[in-house]
Scaffold this motif. Structure first.
Motif, short mmCIF file in Angstrom:
data_model
loop_
_atom_site.label_atom_id
_atom_site.label_comp_id
_atom_site.label_asym_id
_atom_site.label_seq_id
_atom_site.Cartn_x
_atom_site.Cartn_y
_atom_site.Cartn_z
N GLN B 146 0.83 -1.21 0.00
CA GLN B 146 0.00 0.00 0.00
C GLN B 146 0.87 1.26 0.00
O GLN B 146 0.55 2.25 -0.67
CB GLN B 146 -0.89 0.00 1.25
CG GLN B 146 -2.36 -0.05 0.91
CD GLN B 146 -3.20 0.32 2.11
OE1 GLN B 146 -2.97 -0.20 3.20
NE2 GLN B 146 -4.15 1.20 1.91
N ALA B 147 1.98 1.19 0.72
CA ALA B 147 2.88 2.36 0.79
C ALA B 147 3.42 2.70 -0.59
O ALA B 147 3.42 3.86 -1.01
CB ALA B 147 4.02 2.08 1.76
N SER B 148 3.86 1.67 -1.32
CA SER B 148 4.40 1.91 -2.67
C SER B 148 3.30 2.40 -3.60
O SER B 148 3.54 3.26 -4.45
CB SER B 148 5.05 0.65 -3.22
OG SER B 148 6.14 0.28 -2.42
N ALA B 149 2.12 1.85 -3.44
CA ALA B 149 1.00 2.30 -4.27
C ALA B 149 0.79 3.79 -4.08
O ALA B 149 0.66 4.55 -5.05
CB ALA B 149 -0.26 1.52 -3.91
N LYS B 150 0.79 4.20 -2.83
CA LYS B 150 0.60 5.62 -2.53
C LYS B 150 1.70 6.47 -3.14
O LYS B 150 1.46 7.52 -3.74
CB LYS B 150 0.58 5.84 -1.01
CG LYS B 150 -0.82 5.79 -0.43
CD LYS B 150 -0.82 6.31 1.01
CE LYS B 150 -2.05 5.78 1.72
NZ LYS B 150 -1.81 5.45 3.11
N GLN B 151 2.94 6.00 -2.97
CA GLN B 151 4.08 6.78 -3.46
C GLN B 151 4.03 6.94 -4.99
O GLN B 151 4.27 8.02 -5.52
CB GLN B 151 5.40 6.12 -3.05
CG GLN B 151 6.61 7.00 -3.35
CD GLN B 151 7.92 6.36 -2.92
OE1 GLN B 151 7.93 5.53 -1.99
NE2 GLN B 151 9.00 6.72 -3.58
N ILE B 153 1.47 6.90 -6.91
CA ILE B 153 0.40 7.84 -7.30
C ILE B 153 0.83 9.27 -7.00
O ILE B 153 0.67 10.17 -7.84
CB ILE B 153 -0.92 7.48 -6.58
CG1 ILE B 153 -1.40 6.12 -7.08
CG2 ILE B 153 -1.98 8.55 -6.82
CD1 ILE B 153 -2.56 5.54 -6.32
N ALA B 154 1.42 9.47 -5.82
CA ALA B 154 1.84 10.82 -5.45
C ALA B 154 2.89 11.36 -6.42
O ALA B 154 2.88 12.53 -6.80
CB ALA B 154 2.38 10.82 -4.03
N GLU B 155 3.82 10.48 -6.84
CA GLU B 155 4.89 10.92 -7.75
C GLU B 155 4.38 11.18 -9.16
O GLU B 155 4.94 11.99 -9.89
CB GLU B 155 5.98 9.85 -7.84
CG GLU B 155 6.97 9.90 -6.70
CD GLU B 155 8.06 8.86 -6.87
OE1 GLU B 155 8.36 8.47 -8.02
OE2 GLU B 155 8.61 8.43 -5.84
N THR B 156 3.34 10.44 -9.57
CA THR B 156 2.92 10.49 -10.97
C THR B 156 1.78 11.48 -11.22
O THR B 156 1.70 12.07 -12.28
CB THR B 156 2.50 9.08 -11.44
OG1 THR B 156 3.39 8.13 -10.88
CG2 THR B 156 2.54 8.98 -12.95
N PHE B 157 0.91 11.61 -10.23
CA PHE B 157 -0.28 12.45 -10.46
C PHE B 157 -0.31 13.60 -9.47
O PHE B 157 -0.13 13.39 -8.27
CB PHE B 157 -1.56 11.61 -10.32
CG PHE B 157 -1.63 10.46 -11.27
CD1 PHE B 157 -2.17 10.60 -12.53
CD2 PHE B 157 -1.12 9.22 -10.90
CE1 PHE B 157 -2.22 9.52 -13.41
CE2 PHE B 157 -1.17 8.13 -11.78
CZ PHE B 157 -1.71 8.29 -13.03
N ARG B 158 -0.57 14.78 -9.97
CA ARG B 158 -0.62 15.93 -9.06
C ARG B 158 -1.97 16.02 -8.35
O ARG B 158 -2.05 16.47 -7.23
CB ARG B 158 -0.32 17.22 -9.84
CG ARG B 158 1.07 17.77 -9.50
CD ARG B 158 1.39 18.97 -10.34
NE ARG B 158 1.78 18.58 -11.69
CZ ARG B 158 1.59 19.32 -12.77
NH1 ARG B 158 1.02 20.49 -12.68
NH2 ARG B 158 2.01 18.91 -13.95
#
Ligand SMILES: Cc1ncc(C[n+]2csc(CCOP(=O)(O)OP(=O)(O)O)c2C)c(N)n1
Ligand code: SF4
Ligand SMILES: [Mg+2]
Lengths: 368, 175, 292
Positions: B146-151, B153-158
């Protein structure tokens, strides 16, 4: 920096990190992402290069020639029809001893249009005087592009270098890779015959037969000299950045009775085939040819050899198989496979070894 | 090695989704590759992407023949393509479905990615964004953390709503 | 002239929704009829035809290398004529295949009087490879190789072709099929080298919704950015909807602002585009009036 991206992206980033002064660009699938990425780098200022959006590949190589003639670092990328369309300029650039670096996304030639992986494009340019290296991972695409500048520009070599990566299979796969800060790993260009206004002279002037062959021989001298330069560059790269490369890569070869030889992504996938064969009790090994020009002959003494060619020389045979046979005296089982992106799996490769008949040719997927 | 085959239509973002899933696995410390397989059509045609995740470097470039997980981003593709082709006997299927579609013989996870995206008004060039809810759903299956999923998304989408979309898909998917 | 019902481009193409190239090709082939061979260099139309062993075309289509269409057509036309056959030879090429890599072959074929029709459908980018800039991409347009918007002007292909004095030269637009059809039919009735330049608003390339292809083409004509005309025996005639646009035009903003590709165009560039339009209209009007 550890990052994640496609083979195309890795090539573009390596080209950026090597800081060329002039980049000439023309799109062609499956290479286009490289010239698009570089357009982005130039637009956002991360690469301070002149970007020339030429009108054809003949002109992209011509523009690189014009730029390199002044002594600056140049880069371009192409594929397939683009590569063969610049054929004349490939001869001209090598003959003019210009250290141009180019990435080629290996792709089939028409007709019928086909955008799948095949080595017919670059292998048919083998006699132009370009060095050719074939890579098998995204990391290697980055590293080989970086090293290509140092090798090409080395004053013992002064020949252009082509980095070949399998279309789609490697250009479009996303993998982990690490970028580097080259610093002085690539020294500034020092082209001894760069155009010098203070020391005028003619370049490529009429050259009579009693000296022409000397220039030709000199190209070959550069080619031969490139072998120690490549070795030294790869050793220095390993020292600085920790990743090791060799003229060719051996896998489980020590006690092997049969070795599979291939280039590009098949040269990586075949390692899995070797593991399968070893589990079956077959003493198999693999040699992945990285440099095709200069041609370096691996030691194949006493081993059965299975060569996979992803191209064909009509009226002759598989090019890699033929060259290996001519230079090493081996009698390969020559397999022609993977043309136009034809699917070839590690199981298929293991099967090539099982059905091998030395001295014969086998077209994968053709029944008669 | 864990192998995923993702079926989508050109323009739906399937190719990017595959990259993002592999990227999340990379952030989890795994080796991962993502490969698109394009057809010749210009737009809207079925596209397949392959994702491999392993603890060892991945040396395989050929297509995935026996997936552990099949993802279907567009249900209508199931009428054109045998999405279950070669799936492992214990292979699982995740389907973007508004009507809870299940397939026979395989554990199926239907999840309304389109609905989640539309509810949040996550639309790009007329198409609902399916990548981010998909990543949320996949993390529920434990394929990526879940942590990587969040990261990722955060890195790719504003746009913050993408994180919300992933969370909703995570909640909605039942295991 | 009534457009026949017979179809040569079938409903099985693999084009994008709203594709202008297939629309144009449909009317071109209707006007040309069954005794026609198409010569097609690498472009979107290489893909639109479908995948071997199928085809969406029911006239012969010869697919050739990117730079070579006009030269291949020269050989084909000479061979047909040598055998006394009247078969139409039509090159159907994109802007990149015409204005950039193919211009040398085009120039040669026009100059040596090849009996053929060369059609350039202009979607103002290399669309087949995913929208890179071409010599036909207009000022200010974003492409994947001009991410900040193009800083150079569109090449004046029509002036280049006009310098070769072809027997027939015309422009057309995907949004006006009758005008297009009439011109193809007329062109093919005249022996010698003929050339048509057809504007092809491309939804994914120009970034507008796929149902607006026709609307975009009409806007191009109403702003005067694209002028419909034909030039025969050195005489220029403005045709169709452009007759009105020669007198009264809507501002170019109305065209630029509805396309995503012009998102980064500056006010100065927009003014420059407007000025280019006014200059071109004035030039064409003078020529149409016989004041050259
Ligand atoms: C020698 C060569 N270079 C590059 C290509 C790749 N290529 C194929 S189609 C194309 C773009 C065609 O653009 P255009 O002529 O405008 O036609 P469109 O795709 O827009 O219809 C390119 C660059 C090729 N096939 N051959
Ligand atoms: S990119 Fe444009 S021209 Fe090409 S097929 Fe799609 S709509 Fe037609
Ligand atoms: Mg075009």
């Amino acid at each position: 920096m550890l990052t994640f991206g496609t083979g195309n992206k890795a090539v573009a980033m390596a080209a950026r990190d090597a800081k060329p002064v002039v980049v000439a660009a023309y799109p062609i699938t499956p290479q286009t992402e490289i010239v698009e990425e570089i357009a982005n780098f130039v637009t956002d200022g991360t690469l301070a290069a002149r970007y020339i959006p030429v009108e054809s590949e003949h002109s992209s190589m011509a523009a690189c020639i014009g730029a390199a003639a002044t002594g600056v670092r140049t880069f371009t990328a192409t594929s397939s029809h683009g590569l063969v369309y610049m054929c004349e300029m490939l001869h001209m650039s090598a003959g003019a001893r210009l250290p141009i670096v180019m990435a080629n996304a290996n792709r089939a030639l028409g007709p019928g249009w086909n955008i799948g992986a095949e080595h017919s494009d670059s292998m048919s340019m083998r006699d132009t005087g370009w060095l050719q290296v074939y890579v098998s991972t995204v990391q290697e695409a980055y590293d080989a592009t970086m090293m290509a500048f140092r090798i090409a520009e080395h004053t013992d070599v002064l020949l252009p270098v082509m980095i070949n990566l399998d279309g789609f299979l490697l250009t479009h796969i996303t993998q982990t890779f690490e970028t580097v800060e080259p610093d002085d790993f690539i020294p500034p260009t020092a082209t001894p015959h760069a155009i010098d206004i203070k020391n005028p002279g003619g370049y490529g002037t009429l050259t009579p037969g009693n000296v022409h062959f000397k220039f030709r021989y000199d190209i070959e001298r550069g080619m031969r000299a490139s072998i120690p330069v490549i070795e030294e560059t790869e050793a220095e790269f390993a020292r600085r950045f920790g990743r090791e490369y060799h003229l060719y890569e051996e896998y489980r070869c020590e006690d092997a009775e049969v070795v599979i030889i291939a280039m590009g992504t098949l040269g990586k996938e075949m390692e899995v085939a070797v593991d399968i064969l070893r589990d079956e009790g077959v003493a198999a090994g693999a040699v992945r040819m990285r440099w095709f020009r200069p041609f370096i002959v691996p030691d194949l003494d006493g081993k059965d050899v299975v060569v996979i060619d992803r191209e064909y020389s009509f009226g002759y045979g598989g090019i890699l198989a033929g060259e290996l046979q001519a230079k090493s005296g081996c009698r390969p089982f020559s397999v022609i496979a993977g043309l136009g992106g034809q699917e070839v799996t590690y199981d298929d490769i293991a099967e090539f070894v099982r059905i091998r008949r030395p001295g014969t040719e086998h077209w994968f997927g053709v029944d008669d | 090695m864990f192998e995923i085959r993702l079926h989508s239509r050109g323009g739906q973002g399937g190719v990017t989704a595959a990259k993002l899933i592999a990227y999340a696995a990379f952030l989890d410390g795994k080796y991962a590759t993502a490969t698109p397989l394009y057809g010749a059509e210009r737009r809207g045609a079925p596209v397949v992407s392959f994702i491999r995740i392993d603890d060892e470097p991945i040396r395989i470039y050929s297509q995935i023949r026996n997936p552990d997980l099949v993802i279907v981003l567009d249900e209508s593709i199931m009428q054109l393509v045998d999405v279950l082709h070669g799936i492992k006997p214990d292979g699982e299927v995740l389907i973007n479905s508004q009507k809870g579609t299940e397939v026979e013989g395989h554990r199926t996870y239907p999840v309304d990615l389109t609905g989640i995206s539309l509810a949040l008004d996550l639309v790009l060039a007329g198409n609902p964004i399916l990548n981010t809810p998909l990543i949320g759903a996949i993390s529920k299956l434990g394929v990526i953390s879940q942590a990587s999923a969040k990261q990722v998304i955060a890195e790719t989408f504003r746009d913050e709503r993408n994180v919300e979309a992933a969370l909703r898909a995570y909640e909605e998917l039942k295991i | 002239m009534a457009i026949p019902d017979e179809e040569f481009l079938l409903k099985t193409t693999s084009a994008c929704a709203g594709c202008p190239s297939s629309l144009i090709l449909r009317y071109v082939t209707k006007a040309a009829g069954a005794d026609t061979v198409l010569v097609i260099p690498a472009c979107c139309t290489s893909v639109i035809q479908g995948v071997y062993p199928t085809t969406a075309m029911n006239i012969p289509v010869y697919n050739v290398a990117f730079a070579s269409a006009a030269a291949v057509a020269s050989g084909m036309s000479e061979a047909f004529r040598a055998e006394g056959r009247k078969t139409n030879v039509i090159c159907y090429a994109g802007d990149g295949g015409t204005i950039d890599i193919g211009i040398q072959a085009l120039s040669g074929a026009l100059e040596r009087g090849t009996d053929f029709l060369y059609i350039c459908y202009d979607n103002e980018a290399y669309s087949n490879t995913g929208m890179q800039r071409s010599g036909a991409t207009p000022l200010g347009a974003m492409t994947t190789t001009t991410p900040g918007g193009k800083k150079d002007h569109k090449k004046d292909l029509d002036a280049i072709v006009a310098a070769h004095n072809p027997v027939y030269q015309a422009t057309a637009c995907a949004a006006y099929p009758q005008d297009l059809y009439n011109k193809v039919e007329k062109a093919l009735s005249i022996p010698g080298p003929k050339f048509m330049h057809i504007l092809a608003p491309c939804p994914p390339g120009w970034r507008f919704p796929s149902e607006k292809t026709i609307e975009m083409g009409k806007l191009a004509v109403k702003t005067g950015l694209w002028v419909l005309y034909e030039r025969e025996g050195g005489k220029l005639t403005i045709t169709g909807a452009s007759k009105a646009a020669m007198k009264k035009r809507i501002p170019v903003e109305d065209y630029l602002s509805v396309q995503g590709r012009f998102r980064k165009i500056t006010a100065e560039e927009t003014a420059e585009v407007q000025k280019t339009v006014e200059d071109m209209i004035a030039r064409l009007q003078r020529e149409a009036d016989g004041i050259c």
